[in-house]
Enzyme design. Structure first.
Site, PDB file in Angstrom:
ATOM      1  CG  MET A 275      40.519  67.178  50.128  1.00  0.00           C
ATOM      2  SD  MET A 275      40.436  68.984  50.050  1.00  0.00           S
ATOM      3  CE  MET A 275      41.036  69.289  48.395  1.00  0.00           C
TER       4      MET A 275
ATOM      5  CG  PHE B 281      47.133  28.708  42.027  1.00  0.00           C
ATOM      6  CD1 PHE B 281      47.165  29.186  43.334  1.00  0.00           C
ATOM      7  CD2 PHE B 281      48.133  29.106  41.150  1.00  0.00           C
ATOM      8  CE1 PHE B 281      48.180  30.033  43.758  1.00  0.00           C
ATOM      9  CE2 PHE B 281      49.151  29.951  41.567  1.00  0.00           C
ATOM     10  CZ  PHE B 281      49.172  30.417  42.882  1.00  0.00           C
ATOM     11  CD  GLN B 282      48.456  33.286  40.554  1.00  0.00           C
ATOM     12  OE1 GLN B 282      48.784  33.144  39.382  1.00  0.00           O
ATOM     13  NE2 GLN B 282      49.165  34.008  41.410  1.00  0.00           N
TER      14      GLN B 282
ATOM     15  CE  LYS C 259      50.340  28.459  31.267  1.00  0.00           C
ATOM     16  NZ  LYS C 259      51.054  28.047  32.486  1.00  0.00           N
TER      17      LYS C 259
ATOM     18  CD  GLU D 118      49.792  42.396  39.210  1.00  0.00           C
ATOM     19  OE1 GLU D 118      49.874  42.956  40.337  1.00  0.00           O
ATOM     20  OE2 GLU D 118      50.163  41.224  39.004  1.00  0.00           O
TER      21      GLU D 118
END
Lengths: 571, 163
Positions: A480, A112-113, A162, A50
């Site tokens: 760096m 969940f999630q 959802k 993502e």
């Protein structure tokens, strides 16, 4: 017409003219993915993580004038996206990110999630919404696009549970034509009186300086800036984010300023008597220590669309709040109407001084055929692409060299994470750039540290035939970090050496791309030529570069702009 | 310097957390904060008491204005204003102390709004310093519980904050 929630979301995207959505499916967004499947106007690009989706949407937006769009699922989909969202927020990039959420009745149940998306994204978005009713979808998405793209742009998150997108949830679809919000009315035009004051100051300046940042690029004001600078005959510098806002090959351009800016840009910034700051924010990497900056007296004019950027770190004398482009247009109009001219004699003396600073040639590096100098690779890339490629970068030494040595003459060609400094940005951003500019040469200048942070996107590039040219400046160090350890920690290279690197050629080949290993200076140009000829292939060029090369000049953190280190001899 | 800032904001879920998040993220301090809907139920009004240099206060004002749900911001301390805070304090009130507590409450123009044989609950309104003065005037060990609302403020005369 009555539509269900998922249909409404997709119709909204179509109404906004969205051609690409970058995303990754999951439980909470399945209704949305089902609707995407049924249509062809909005094309979905399946990334491999993502973070890559947000960076790709971000690159898409930076290289165009459009708003980037991403779609991710709830929970880990969102938390993975956070780095991308924060990156876009710090650089003021307009994005709309649609996130799935667990069903309304499950919110707060540790489902969940589940994660508190609105809470977790709040500090790194311009605004966010949680939709709780199918009837609110269209108006909310309209607002999201409006907020993302106006004023000081930024990412906007729209969190949709959802059940709201469930086929049984229906509402009348009517996409609003316009938005009006009593609490959000960004200023566009600048105050005429302030612009007049600014003009008088500019005309009376003896050592003027124009300092332009990312606001010029985002505000599509590069032509106006160029016109103004040429008309006045003043020196101009760009910040890291502003590169391309003024043509780098022009004589009046004194280079980038700041921590790794040119000697002439930093000295002119420190010693000017009138400073015009345009769409820039005087950040710590730009002016160094503010106390040191204040030691030299100067009058500052600051044009910015965001009032909170004005007088935040540096007190400003003439603030002008407004979109950079209309403000510059008004300023140019007043300038053309004015009978006064800048003080030619003073300007001549000032340019003489700047030329003395310039003659130090602060970007010089050792020309050798014994080892590959990273700067040389970028100079060659610039030469072979005629300075006309889109260049994305990751974060570190290679980013600074790209900024210093690829002379950007056009805006929106230089795509990098300047504010947040996100390693892993370059490759996914390049995917968005290439999709938005399907004929362009897109190069990703990176290092062996950064590229491994989003390397999985090589797979996305294969799936969508994105022939990006990856320039991996491989010095086997987190360069760096190593440079700072050399400068500030007596060369104790703690955790900055990269051992057990993959064979990047084989890795590229494993993903179905072309890999090249270049370890001799004489091979640099032929390799680049060959890679650029492979127009329809992604080429991963692994350049084995000088391990000890540093980025010069350097203003150490906490030091003043004129206290530059010009090379190892200054250590 | 101490400032009292009034904010009109959309009465939306989450609006309060945006303001509080802004203060903590940018390291501004909040002495007190009160919020409630106004006569227009789509709007909430918030009063924030904060302290900082002129530069910090200027940034607080600008940053508050930048929040999408904030409709208007004024710094009440820029002009004449009135400020009030409500305190409920439960005190031990037995024996000789019982009469004394009633007297102190009267002096500070408090009202006893609940009483048992052992304690009083006193309601007191005023500026923060008046409430502080009351607490230091009574026997500290007599205080069983205090609850304060934080300051609310309003401009004097025609200084009006509305949309």
């Amino acid at each position: 017409m009555e539509l269900n929630g998922a249909e409404i979301v997709v119709r909204c995207l179509q109404e906004e003219g969205v051609d690409y959505v970058f995303g990754y499916p999951g439980g909470a967004v399945l209704h949305l993915y089902d609707e995407l499947f049924k249509q062809s106007k909005v094309r979905h690009i399946l990334v491999r993580h993502e973070q890559g989706a947000i960076h790709a949407a971000d690159g898409y937006s930076r290289s165009t004038e459009k708003i980037g769009v991403a779609l991710v699922t709830s929970g880990p989909g969102v938390t993975n996206a956070i780095t991308g969202i924060a990156t876009a927020y710090m650089d003021s990039i307009p994005l709309v990110i649609i996130t799935g959420q667990v069903p309304t009745h499950a919110i707060g149940q540790d489902a969940f999630q589940e994660c508190d998306t609105v809470g977790i994204t709040r500090p790194c978005v311009k605004h966010n919404f949680l939709i709780k009713d199918v009837k609110d979808i269209a108006a909310t998405i309209k607002k999201a696009f409006y907020i993302a793209g106006t004023g000081r742009p930024g990412p906007v998150v729209v969190d949709i549970p959802k059940d709201i997108t469930h086929p049984s949830q229906k509402a009348e679809f009517d996409y609003p034509k316009s938005v009006s919000m009593r609490s959000y009315n960004p200023v566009v035009k600048g105050h005429a009186g302030q612009i007049k004051k600014a003009l008088q100051l500019l005309l009376s300046a003896r050592r003027p300086m124009i300092y332009a940042g990312g606001g010029v690029v985002l505000g599509n004001a590069a032509p106006e800036l160029t016109q103004l600078v040429r008309h006045l005959g003043f020196p101009c510098t760009n910040t890291l984010m502003g590169l391309g806002g003024y043509p780098a090959s022009d004589r009046q351009f004194v280079g980038m300023l700041g921590m790794h800016g040119t000697y002439e840009a930093n000295m002119a910034m420190q010693h000017c008597d009138v400073l015009l700051a345009i769409g820039a924010r005087f950040d710590d990497r730009v002016i160094g220590n503010p106390q040191h900056f204040f030691e030299e007296p100067r009058t500052i004019i600051h044009i910015d669309v965001d009032p909170s950027s004005i007088s935040k770190r540096v007190k400003v004398d003439v603030p002008i709040v407004g979109s950079v482009r209309p403000v510059l247009q008004d300023l140019i109009k007043q300038l053309q109407a004015s009978k006064e001219k800048p003080d030619a004699a003073a300007l001549k003396t000032w340019w003489k001084q700047i030329d003395v600073w310039r003659s130090i040639d602060c970007l010089k590096y050792e020309k050798t055929d014994k080892i590959i100098k990273p700067q040389f690779v970028i100079e060659k890339l610039h030469e072979l692409t005629k300075g006309d490629a889109f260049v994305t970068s990751d974060v570190g030494q290679h980013q600074m060299w790209a900024a210093q040595f690829y002379k950007f003459d056009k805006p929106r060609r230089w795509i990098n994470s300047g504010g947040l400094g996100t390693m892993g940005f370059g490759l996914p951003a390049a995917m968005g750039v290439r999709l938005a500019n399907p004929k362009a040469t897109v190069a990703c200048i990176t290092g062996e540290g950064s590229i491994q942070m989003c390397i999985q996107e090589l797979s996305t590039c294969k799936q969508y035939h994105l022939p990006i040219k990856i320039i991996n400046l491989n010095n086997r160090y987190l360069g760096m970090v190593r440079q700072w350890q050399q400068v500030d920690y007596s060369s104790r290279y703690s955790a900055s050496y990269m051992d057990a690197l993959p064979d990047f050629v084989k890795l590229a080949e494993a993903y179905g791309h072309v890999g090249m290993l270049i370890d001799k200076a004489v091979d640099v140009e032929p390799a680049l030529k060959e890679a650029l000829k492979l127009k329809d292939r992604l080429v991963f060029m692994d350049f084995i570069t000088d391990q000890t090369e540093n980025v010069w000049p350097m203003v150490k953190a906490g030091k003043g702009l004129s206290e530059m280190l010009l090379g190892s001899e200054d250590l | 310097m101490r400032h009292i800032i009034s904010v009109l904001l959309e009465n939306e879920p989450g609006a309060l957390s945006r303001v509080v998040g802004l203060f903590s993220a940018r390291g501004y301090n909040i002495e007190t904060l009160t919020v409630a809907p106004t006569e227009d139920l789509t709007l909430s009004r918030m009063t924030i008491v904060t302290a900082g240099s002129d530069e910090v206060i200027e940034q607080i004002n600008k940053q508050l204005n930048k929040l999408i749900e904030v409709v208007k911001v004024i710094d009440l301390s820029d002009g004449d204003h009135i400020e009030r805070e409500l305190m409920l304090v439960k005190v031990r009130a037995v024996g000789n102390d019982r009469e004394e507590m009633k007297r102190m409450s009267d002096i500070f123009r408090g009202r006893i709004i609940d009483a048992t044989e052992k304690d009083y609950t006193i309601e007191l309104t005023g500026t923060g310093s008046k409430l502080d003065a009351f607490l230091s005037a009574i026997d500290r060990s007599a205080i069983l519980e205090t609850v304060r609302t934080g300051a609310s403020g309003i401009g004097r005369g025609d200084r009006i904050l509305r949309i």
